[in-house]
Design an enzyme around this catalytic site. Structure first.
Site, short mmCIF file in Angstrom:
data_model
loop_
_atom_site.label_atom_id
_atom_site.label_comp_id
_atom_site.label_asym_id
_atom_site.label_seq_id
_atom_site.Cartn_x
_atom_site.Cartn_y
_atom_site.Cartn_z
NE ARG A 37 2.78 -8.66 10.14
CZ ARG A 37 2.82 -7.41 9.62
NH1 ARG A 37 3.76 -6.57 9.50
NH2 ARG A 37 1.91 -7.18 8.60
CE LYS B 232 3.00 -0.03 4.90
NZ LYS B 232 2.29 0.13 3.49
CD GLU C 22 -2.88 1.22 2.41
OE1 GLU C 22 -2.62 0.19 3.37
OE2 GLU C 22 -3.52 2.30 2.69
P1 ATP Z 1 1.14 -1.60 7.86
O1 ATP Z 1 0.29 -2.64 8.66
O2 ATP Z 1 2.62 -1.37 8.73
O3 ATP Z 1 0.53 -0.65 7.07
P2 ATP Z 1 1.10 -3.58 5.79
O4 ATP Z 1 1.61 -4.93 6.02
O5 ATP Z 1 -0.32 -3.28 5.65
O6 ATP Z 1 1.85 -2.96 6.99
P3 ATP Z 1 1.57 -3.32 3.18
O7 ATP Z 1 2.15 -2.23 2.34
O8 ATP Z 1 0.12 -3.60 3.07
O9 ATP Z 1 1.89 -2.99 4.58
O10 ATP Z 1 2.30 -4.59 2.78
C1 ATP Z 1 2.86 -5.14 1.62
C2 ATP Z 1 3.08 -6.50 1.55
O11 ATP Z 1 4.22 -6.83 2.69
C3 ATP Z 1 2.04 -7.49 1.97
O12 ATP Z 1 1.79 -8.48 1.33
C4 ATP Z 1 2.56 -7.67 3.54
O13 ATP Z 1 2.15 -8.88 4.25
C5 ATP Z 1 3.84 -7.54 3.51
N1 ATP Z 1 4.58 -7.33 5.00
C6 ATP Z 1 4.50 -6.15 5.51
N2 ATP Z 1 5.14 -6.13 6.81
C7 ATP Z 1 5.68 -7.30 6.74
C8 ATP Z 1 6.56 -7.88 7.57
N3 ATP Z 1 6.95 -7.44 8.56
N4 ATP Z 1 7.15 -9.24 7.38
C9 ATP Z 1 6.74 -9.72 6.20
N5 ATP Z 1 6.00 -9.14 5.38
C10 ATP Z 1 5.34 -8.18 5.46
MG MG Z 2 -1.63 -3.81 4.59
#
Ligand code: ATP
Ligand code: MG
Length: 560
Positions: A259, A269, A34
């Site tokens: 994760r 984020k 995102e």
């Molecule tokens: P936040 O909740 O902090 O906004 P997010 O997981 O929603 O983070 P995205 O931009 O949606 O962030 O993540 C893109 C991809 O990266 C998703 O497929 C997510 O599963 C993966 N991802 C995000 N954080 C992690 C992590 N700590 N370890 C492994 N994969 C991750």
């Molecule tokens: Mg997300």
């Protein structure tokens, strides 16, 4: 890409089994960020996994921006995400997509669901919807708007799209089961009204799909075969399956993995954005941040980050990786690559009393003992030098083997010197250390075989360059910064010593030509890289890592 050894984990096992059943099946993954922040090391894990699978199994990996929420997304983030993925060494080719490109298609699919009697327009407020939803132990209640006719729903949904209603006046919901034990199945919201400009579609839309509605359908539209996501989406899988089954569209297989969590940092984020906006750090690429851009600026290489992701592996079990392990991997990488140089962070003057006033010599120094091809260089030596303040003690304890009055030590690549006197300023601080040198020990060994117990790094006062060094430490003091006492906030756990700026760092003159991104080992001190803030007048070094490896110690204590 980096690995000699074939990787194995439960996801690769699943794919191999599928490929055995269905020879010639093409695998198709995606990385779906995102664009509401910069990528961090957790995203690197997901990138290495999704792009890595596509490479290994000769498939394809899409980059898809999950840009369904116009309130938080910006083009700056899109740009940074692309830069970071490329820097990590992955290539999505032409496969760059945006969930916002599917807004029309998603709208059509929503209309299809309404026509099947599986979605309805609901006038309850967000709070009422929450109250109607029930809890884990209590079933929810059906919305009074649930039994609107298909025609009425079609009409209202079109009016929502046409901008007839203000924000939050109505939503579109799936009609599933308000008593399902899985709360995600209790008539979840699919569309919200939001009169807000989108970074790509402008003012074309005033209804926006929720993540739960957009995500699975986007995967399906792109013919993704493996939709790999983190564990928190396991409970959403029945909902994604339900949508796809109702619509009769291609069905990706969703696989959840744990994760990445790292000690001494945060990976949300939202929290990282707060640190940036409230200026606890100097931007997303601050070298203390767990972001890819921060790590790049700190001097971490893409190979080291990929190697880290490969070593931590992929599993279903939630765990937290010690930051010391990441630093261990970084150090191993730098040890092979970084040329050695001498620099003094906290200088004190050494005067060699018996060295001729105007004499200068060039001494030969080895560039990298780990890399014989890297050769040697010349470093200047003269009567006045700088050494590290900590390398001298007037009244040393018994285990202190470095310089003190009357003791002989080696200057790296130069001579044995012996301390004969110290001079102090009016505050009682040592301002000059006077020594004599033994000309016969040139290069660092005494012909009569006498030994010294320590070797110090040094620079020639006349020749050295003066620079700024930024010494970084852990961003948070606590292993888990989210563990806070009472109502205190995670920011209370920030480490006030996470950045120390040293202005009077003296370096050997070979570093005059160092360019942003170049990385060196300052002997005995650590790895340092040239920061992008450097200019012609001033070079700034970031400390990438200390030399001491804490991981070895931690690993030993874990094994016990
Ligand atoms: P936040 O909740 O902090 O906004 P997010 O997981 O929603 O983070 P995205 O931009 O949606 O962030 O993540 C893109 C991809 O990266 C998703 O497929 C997510 O599963 C993966 N991802 C995000 N954080 C992690 C992590 N700590 N370890 C492994 N994969 C991750
Ligand atoms: Mg997300």
């Amino acid at each position: 890409m980096d690995d000699i050894k074939e990787k194995t984990d439960f996801i690769r096992d699943i794919i191999k089994q599928d490929l055995q059943k269905e020879a010639g099946k093409k695998i198709h993954t995606r990385f779906p960020p995102e664009p509401n922040g910069y990528l961090h090391i957790g995203h690197a894990k997901s990138i290495c996994l999704n792009f890595g699978l596509a490479e290994e199994f000769n498939g394809r990996c899409n980059l898809r921006f999950d840009d369904t929420n116009p309130t938080k997304e910006e083009s700056e983030y899109v740009k940074s995400i692309k830069t970071d993925i490329k820097w990590l060494g992955f290539d999505w080719g032409n496969n760059e997509y945006y969930a916002s490109d599917y807004f029309e298609k998603l709208y059509e699919l929503a209309v299809l669901l309404i026509k099947k009697g599986k979605a309805f327009v609901c006038d309850l407020s967000a709070e009422e919807i929450r109250n109607y939803r029930g809890t884990l132990t209590k079933p929810g209640r059906e919305s009074p708007y649930r039994n609107r006719t298909i025609e009425e729903n079609l009409q209202l949904f079109k009016e929502m799209r046409d901008g007839k209603y203000p924000n939050e006046a109505k939503v579109l919901r799936a009609k599933i089961d308000m008593s399902s034990p899985n709360i995600n199945m209790r008539d979840p919201v699919m569309y919200r009204i939001l009169h807000k400009k989108h970074h790509r579609t402008g003012n074309k839309w005033c209804i926006y799909p929720t993540y739960d509605w957009a995500h699975g359908q986007s995967d399906s539209i792109e013919d993704i075969t493996y939709s790999i996501c983190t564990l928190e989406f396991e409970d959403h899988r029945p909902l994604y399956d339900w949508f796809i089954e109702q619509l009769g569209i291609p069905h990706p297989r969703q696989i959840e993995f744990a994760r990445l969590n790292l000690t001494h940092t945060v990976m949300s984020k939202r929290m990282l954005l707060e640190l940036v906006e409230k200026k606890y750090v100097n931007g997303w690429d601050d070298p203390r941040m767990p972001t890819i851009s921060g790590m790049r600026r700190r001097g971490y290489s893409p190979e080291a980050i990929r190697n880290f992701c490969s070593q931590i592996g992929v599993s279903k079990a939630d765990s937290t990786v010690d930051m010391a392990f990441l630093e261990h991997i970084i150090r191993e990488d730098l040890n092979k690559k970084a040329p050695r140089v001498m620099g003094v962070l906290n200088p004190v003057k050494v005067i060699i009393d018996n060295y001729p006033q105007d004499k200068e010599e060039e001494l030969e120094a080895i560039n990298n003992p780990e890399d014989p091809c890297s050769g040697t260089r010349k470093i200047p030596f003269s009567k006045i030098l700088y050494i590290e303040k900590e390398d001298f003690m007037e009244n040393p304890p018994s285990k202190f083997f470095r310089l003190t009055l009357g003791r002989e030590v080696r200057l790296r690549y130069a001579y044995f010197i012996k301390c004969v006197d110290v001079i102090k300023d009016k505050n009682g601080e040592i301002s000059e250390i006077h020594c004599t040198y033994d000309p016969l020990t040139k290069g660092g060994d005494a012909p009569d075989g006498r030994k010294v117990k320590s070797t110090l790094h040094w620079v020639s006062a006349k020749h050295c360059i003066q620079t700024e060094a930024r010494l970084y430490d852990k961003l948070f003091m606590k292993e888990n910064p989210l563990k806070t006492e009472g109502s205190r906030d995670f920011k209370n756990n920030l480490n006030p010593q996470s950045l120390i700026i040293v202005n009077d760092c003296k370096l050997e003159p070979s570093l005059k030509t160092a360019k942003a991104g170049n990385i060196y080992q300052f002997e005995r001190l650590g790895y340092f890289c040239v920061d992008c803030d450097s200019n012609d007048k001033k070079i700034i070094f970031n400390r990438t890592a200390r030399l001491k490896d804490e991981w070895v110690k931690i690993k030993a204590s874990i094994k016990k």
